[in-house]
Design a protein around this motif. Structure first.
Motif: not given
Length: 75
Positions: A46-69
């Motif tokens: 949800a943090r990246f909903t308005d990101a202009p380049i969506q292709a990198f969102v899965p990578i960024l989401v994975e990194r954020a989730v791994r860091a949070a966990l």
């Protein structure tokens, strides 16, 4: 010039990258449970909903989730 997102290019499987991501994270964090992993992924996504380049969102989401966990990034 028109702009297309990955979802527009493959509408039959718009969540495939996130489905694979959730599967991978659920395996890596089995003790947390798939539902909790799903919640983390959706919150970060949800943090990246308005990101202009969506292709990198899965990578960024994975990194954020791994860091949070509390787990290091995969090699």
């Amino acid at each position: 010039m028109s702009t297309q997102t990955l979802g527009a290019l493959a509408p039959e499987q718009p969540d495939t990258p996130f489905g694979h991501l959730e599967d991978r994270l659920s395996r890596d964090f089995a003790a947390i449970g798939a539902e909790s992993v799903h919640d983390f992924v959706q919150r970060e996504r949800a943090r990246f909903t308005d990101a202009p380049i969506q292709a990198f969102v899965p990578i960024l989401v994975e990194r954020a989730v791994r860091a949070a966990l509390g787990r290091p990034q995969p090699a």
